[in-house]
Design a protein around this motif. Structure first.
Motif, mmCIF file in Angstrom:
data_model
loop_
_atom_site.group_PDB
_atom_site.id
_atom_site.type_symbol
_atom_site.label_atom_id
_atom_site.label_comp_id
_atom_site.label_asym_id
_atom_site.label_seq_id
_atom_site.Cartn_x
_atom_site.Cartn_y
_atom_site.Cartn_z
ATOM 1 N N TYR A 21 -0.919 1.936 -9.534
ATOM 2 C CA TYR A 21 -0.833 0.558 -10.003
ATOM 3 C C TYR A 21 -0.841 0.454 -11.526
ATOM 4 O O TYR A 21 -0.267 -0.473 -12.086
ATOM 5 C CB TYR A 21 -1.911 -0.314 -9.358
ATOM 6 C CG TYR A 21 -1.509 -0.713 -7.964
ATOM 7 C CD1 TYR A 21 -0.512 -1.665 -7.769
ATOM 8 C CD2 TYR A 21 -2.073 -0.121 -6.849
ATOM 9 C CE1 TYR A 21 -0.108 -2.028 -6.500
ATOM 10 C CE2 TYR A 21 -1.665 -0.477 -5.568
ATOM 11 C CZ TYR A 21 -0.689 -1.429 -5.398
ATOM 12 O OH TYR A 21 -0.269 -1.785 -4.148
ATOM 13 N N ILE A 46 -5.834 -8.191 -8.864
ATOM 14 C CA ILE A 46 -5.660 -7.231 -7.768
ATOM 15 C C ILE A 46 -6.812 -6.249 -7.894
ATOM 16 O O ILE A 46 -7.040 -5.682 -8.971
ATOM 17 C CB ILE A 46 -4.319 -6.459 -7.871
ATOM 18 C CG1 ILE A 46 -3.130 -7.404 -7.759
ATOM 19 C CG2 ILE A 46 -4.249 -5.341 -6.838
ATOM 20 C CD1 ILE A 46 -2.956 -8.037 -6.393
ATOM 21 N N THR A 73 2.750 -9.448 3.168
ATOM 22 C CA THR A 73 3.374 -8.840 1.997
ATOM 23 C C THR A 73 2.789 -9.486 0.749
ATOM 24 O O THR A 73 2.272 -10.599 0.796
ATOM 25 C CB THR A 73 4.909 -9.014 1.980
ATOM 26 O OG1 THR A 73 5.222 -10.400 1.911
ATOM 27 C CG2 THR A 73 5.550 -8.383 3.206
ATOM 28 N N LEU A 74 2.880 -8.777 -0.331
ATOM 29 C CA LEU A 74 2.475 -9.275 -1.636
ATOM 30 C C LEU A 74 3.737 -9.478 -2.447
ATOM 31 O O LEU A 74 4.716 -8.763 -2.248
ATOM 32 C CB LEU A 74 1.544 -8.267 -2.311
ATOM 33 C CG LEU A 74 0.300 -7.919 -1.487
ATOM 34 C CD1 LEU A 74 -0.337 -6.636 -1.990
ATOM 35 C CD2 LEU A 74 -0.683 -9.066 -1.527
ATOM 36 N N ALA A 75 3.738 -10.433 -3.352
ATOM 37 C CA ALA A 75 4.939 -10.688 -4.149
ATOM 38 C C ALA A 75 4.628 -10.588 -5.628
ATOM 39 O O ALA A 75 3.571 -11.028 -6.086
ATOM 40 C CB ALA A 75 5.507 -12.072 -3.840
ATOM 41 N N HIS A 76 5.554 -9.976 -6.337
ATOM 42 C CA HIS A 76 5.501 -9.892 -7.797
ATOM 43 C C HIS A 76 6.721 -10.648 -8.301
ATOM 44 O O HIS A 76 7.850 -10.168 -8.203
ATOM 45 C CB HIS A 76 5.537 -8.419 -8.231
ATOM 46 C CG HIS A 76 5.493 -8.206 -9.704
ATOM 47 N ND1 HIS A 76 4.372 -8.445 -10.440
ATOM 48 C CD2 HIS A 76 6.436 -7.772 -10.565
ATOM 49 C CE1 HIS A 76 4.624 -8.162 -11.710
ATOM 50 N NE2 HIS A 76 5.867 -7.744 -11.815
ATOM 51 N N TYR A 113 12.003 -4.631 -1.976
ATOM 52 C CA TYR A 113 10.658 -4.327 -1.497
ATOM 53 C C TYR A 113 10.317 -2.865 -1.745
ATOM 54 O O TYR A 113 11.173 -1.982 -1.619
ATOM 55 C CB TYR A 113 10.552 -4.557 0.015
ATOM 56 C CG TYR A 113 10.454 -5.993 0.437
ATOM 57 C CD1 TYR A 113 9.215 -6.581 0.665
ATOM 58 C CD2 TYR A 113 11.596 -6.754 0.631
ATOM 59 C CE1 TYR A 113 9.121 -7.902 1.086
ATOM 60 C CE2 TYR A 113 11.510 -8.080 1.050
ATOM 61 C CZ TYR A 113 10.269 -8.635 1.274
ATOM 62 O OH TYR A 113 10.174 -9.941 1.687
ATOM 63 N N ASP A 116 3.485 0.755 -1.289
ATOM 64 C CA ASP A 116 2.594 1.573 -2.115
ATOM 65 C C ASP A 116 2.102 2.771 -1.298
ATOM 66 O O ASP A 116 2.450 2.903 -0.109
ATOM 67 C CB ASP A 116 1.468 0.719 -2.696
ATOM 68 C CG ASP A 116 0.337 0.428 -1.724
ATOM 69 O OD1 ASP A 116 0.367 0.848 -0.547
ATOM 70 O OD2 ASP A 116 -0.613 -0.253 -2.153
ATOM 71 N N TYR A 120 1.077 -0.767 1.762
ATOM 72 C CA TYR A 120 1.151 -2.199 1.489
ATOM 73 C C TYR A 120 2.542 -2.507 0.955
ATOM 74 O O TYR A 120 3.046 -1.817 0.067
ATOM 75 C CB TYR A 120 0.090 -2.630 0.464
ATOM 76 C CG TYR A 120 -1.317 -2.520 0.995
ATOM 77 C CD1 TYR A 120 -1.806 -3.439 1.918
ATOM 78 C CD2 TYR A 120 -2.155 -1.495 0.583
ATOM 79 C CE1 TYR A 120 -3.099 -3.345 2.410
ATOM 80 C CE2 TYR A 120 -3.448 -1.387 1.074
ATOM 81 C CZ TYR A 120 -3.912 -2.312 1.983
ATOM 82 O OH TYR A 120 -5.187 -2.211 2.472
ATOM 83 N N HIS A 121 3.150 -3.541 1.491
ATOM 84 C CA HIS A 121 4.511 -3.914 1.110
ATOM 85 C C HIS A 121 4.495 -4.994 0.029
ATOM 86 O O HIS A 121 3.811 -6.010 0.176
ATOM 87 C CB HIS A 121 5.293 -4.409 2.332
ATOM 88 C CG HIS A 121 5.642 -3.318 3.273
ATOM 89 N ND1 HIS A 121 4.761 -2.835 4.210
ATOM 90 C CD2 HIS A 121 6.771 -2.586 3.393
ATOM 91 C CE1 HIS A 121 5.337 -1.853 4.890
ATOM 92 N NE2 HIS A 121 6.550 -1.688 4.407
ATOM 93 N N TRP A 122 5.257 -4.736 -1.018
ATOM 94 C CA TRP A 122 5.402 -5.649 -2.146
ATOM 95 C C TRP A 122 6.851 -6.089 -2.241
ATOM 96 O O TRP A 122 7.759 -5.259 -2.192
ATOM 97 C CB TRP A 122 5.046 -4.942 -3.446
ATOM 98 C CG TRP A 122 3.579 -4.766 -3.676
ATOM 99 C CD1 TRP A 122 2.771 -3.803 -3.137
ATOM 100 C CD2 TRP A 122 2.760 -5.560 -4.527
ATOM 101 N NE1 TRP A 122 1.497 -3.960 -3.602
ATOM 102 C CE2 TRP A 122 1.464 -5.025 -4.462
ATOM 103 C CE3 TRP A 122 3.006 -6.662 -5.334
ATOM 104 C CZ2 TRP A 122 0.412 -5.571 -5.172
ATOM 105 C CZ3 TRP A 122 1.958 -7.201 -6.051
ATOM 106 C CH2 TRP A 122 0.663 -6.651 -5.960
ATOM 107 N N GLU A 123 7.056 -7.397 -2.415
ATOM 108 C CA GLU A 123 8.379 -7.921 -2.737
ATOM 109 C C GLU A 123 8.403 -8.171 -4.237
ATOM 110 O O GLU A 123 7.505 -8.812 -4.783
ATOM 111 C CB GLU A 123 8.657 -9.221 -1.991
ATOM 112 C CG GLU A 123 10.028 -9.795 -2.306
ATOM 113 C CD GLU A 123 10.303 -11.116 -1.625
ATOM 114 O OE1 GLU A 123 11.490 -11.446 -1.433
ATOM 115 O OE2 GLU A 123 9.328 -11.847 -1.306
#
Length: 143
Positions: A21, A46, A73-76, A113, A116, A120-123
């Motif tokens: 991260y 986070i 999901t988490l979004a950035h 996407y 990590d 964990y899935h990040w968009e």
């Protein structure tokens, strides 16, 4: 006022996840508290906490393992399409699995996407309806 202030991820290897991260957010974590790392982001933190300790903190009955897609999901959110690509490339360089390459979305945005090291899935997403305050907080509905 109601607001989300922190998202805590239970991780298998705290040091590996902190390094991962740090590469994604391009900043070192705050390590003022033993056994947990915090990344201050605009409007939300986070935090990374060893999965077993997080489960125990919730309740002794909570499983201390994860498997499969959790349905979350988490979004950035970023300011440009180029930033979507840049963040996905930083994620790739940090060791993330790119689950979906950056592309136009059905709703008029642009996203991709990654997963990590703990799955964990990040968009990473840009949208024409997003705007940002001077301190980087996300607003919906450009005026």
């Amino acid at each position: 006022m109601n607001r989300l202030t922190a998202v805590t991820l239970g991780v298998a290897d705290l040091e590996a996840s902190a390094g991962f991260y740090s590469g994604i957010f391009d900043t070192p974590p705050n390590r003022d508290h033993d056994g947990v790392c915090f990344f201050p982001l605009p409007g939300c933190w986070i935090s990374l906490f060893p999965l077993g300790h997080l489960a125990e903190d919730i309740s002794p009955e909570v499983p201390k393992t994860r498997s499969g897609f959790s349905g979350v999901t988490l979004a950035h959110n970023v300011k440009t399409k180029d930033e979507v690509i840049a963040v996905l490339e930083r994620a790739r360089a940090a060791g993330a699995a790119i689950v979906k390459e950056a592309q136009d979305t059905f709703w008029g945005g642009f996203s991709g996407y990654f997963a990590d090291p703990d799955g964990y899935h990040w968009e990473v997403v840009w949208g024409p309806m997003f705007d940002f305050t001077d301190d980087g907080a996300l607003l919906f509905g450009k005026g």
